[in-house]
Design an enzyme around this catalytic site. Structure first.
Site: not given
Length: 328
Positions: A144, A169, A275, A278, A301, A310
């Site tokens: 990120r 994150k 972003h 990524r 994640h 994705y």
């Protein structure tokens, strides 16, 4: 230095500083604090600066419905506002919020912006210096933008070929791959950081911002090269927490400006988003056969369902279906 928590006024009985102090005592991330305070302020202004203790839960429901019906906010925006107000009422004011009801925003599935390999080559070729390295590192490691700019010299591990992401994150640490093609450029960037740091020391500066209580735990670490930001700012500035003159990392707006120019000059018709690199990292790994679990760990994640988005944009010729027009 807008990612550094400012010092709160001592013994202040004002409402917003009191909420900020409570959030910090709860151990929430600074980005969460910024988001919650934004929505709390917007909520208070919506009700003409009334104190939240005078605003009923029914009015909270009306505000959340207003975001959906009148402002056409997305379900994610509405959910963020809900989280901020639940924190305000349940955790700060001690009010039961279990019966809050409101008109939920419609939830749409939005596919991420993904650049093709040809588009990435065209964009990167129009970037120079540190901005080119930043974009290549975001695409090559799946970082990120905030994670990229927060990298310290010590976070690049050439021995294990890893990039260490600290407090990403969700305030989680993780490792991701170090692109082999960027090693020589990263060595040069670290040498550049060493020169800047040496100059700062000569000028009477040299200490860098340290997160949490590390400045007290390791008082000498702030002056070492290892803790310097990999992408330092062009000038020093006072720290909002302590007032000490320091060199922070580059501001994200500088990269965003260069990226907009490069995307425009490359003739790419997709939005110029940092972003997106990524997203492209994950999509291109999926295209060449890497499994979702591996990609999930590299991206950090917590839920593999987030990574599964994705699969909807991977370049597999329309999910492997041959269009009827191609049979004519």
């Amino acid at each position: 230095m807008d990612d550094v928590r400012p010092r709160l006024p001592q013994n202040s009985d004002k409402f917003i500083p009191s909420v900020r102090r409570h959030i910090r005592e709860s151990g929430l991330a600074y980005r969460t604090e910024q988001t919650y305070i934004h929505w709390i302020k917007r909520f208070i202004h919506y009700y003409k600066l009334r104190h939240p203790q005078e605003i009923s839960l029914g009015e909270v429901e009306a505000f959340l419905s207003y975001l959906s019906v009148d402002c056409n906010c997305s379900v994610n925006t509405q959910r963020i506002a809900l989280n901020a107000l639940v924190y305000l009422y349940k955790r700060f004011l001690g009010v039961d919020t279990s019966n809050i009801g409101f008109t939920p925003a419609r939830q749409y599935r939005r596919l991420p912006v993904v650049y093709s390999r040809e588009e990435i080559k065209a964009i990167v070729s129009r970037l120079k210096g540190v901005y080119r390295l930043q974009v290549e590192l975001m695409y090559g490691s799946g970082l990120r933008c905030a994670e990229l700019l927060s990298l310290r010299v010590k976070d690049i591990d050439f021995g294990s070929n890893n990039v260490f992401v600290r407090a990403g994150k969700g305030n989680k640490d993780r490792t991701t791959i170090l692109p082999q093609g960027l090693i020589s450029q990263l060595h040069k960037q670290i040498q550049h950081v060493e020169l800047i740091h040496a100059g700062d020391i000569e000028d009477g500066y040299g200490d860098v911002y340290m997160p949490d209580a590390l400045e007290r735990k390791y008082p000498a670490a702030a002056g070492t090269t290892a803790w310097q930001f990999l992408f330092p700012a062009s000038r020093v500035a006072p720290c909002p927490r302590s007032g000490v003159i320091r060199r922070h990392h580059l501001h994200p707006s500088a990269l965003a400006k260069q990226l907009r120019r490069a995307v425009r000059e490359a003739g790419v018709k997709k939005p110029p988003r940092a972003h997106a690199f990524r997203h492209s990292f994950a999509t291109h790994l999926l295209e060449v056969g890497y499994d979702l679990r591996t990609i999930q760990e590299l991206l950090g994640h917590s839920d593999i369902a987030t990574t599964e988005i994705y699969t909807h944009v991977v370049n597999r010729g329309g999910k492997g279906v041959l269009s009827p027009v191609d049979r004519l």
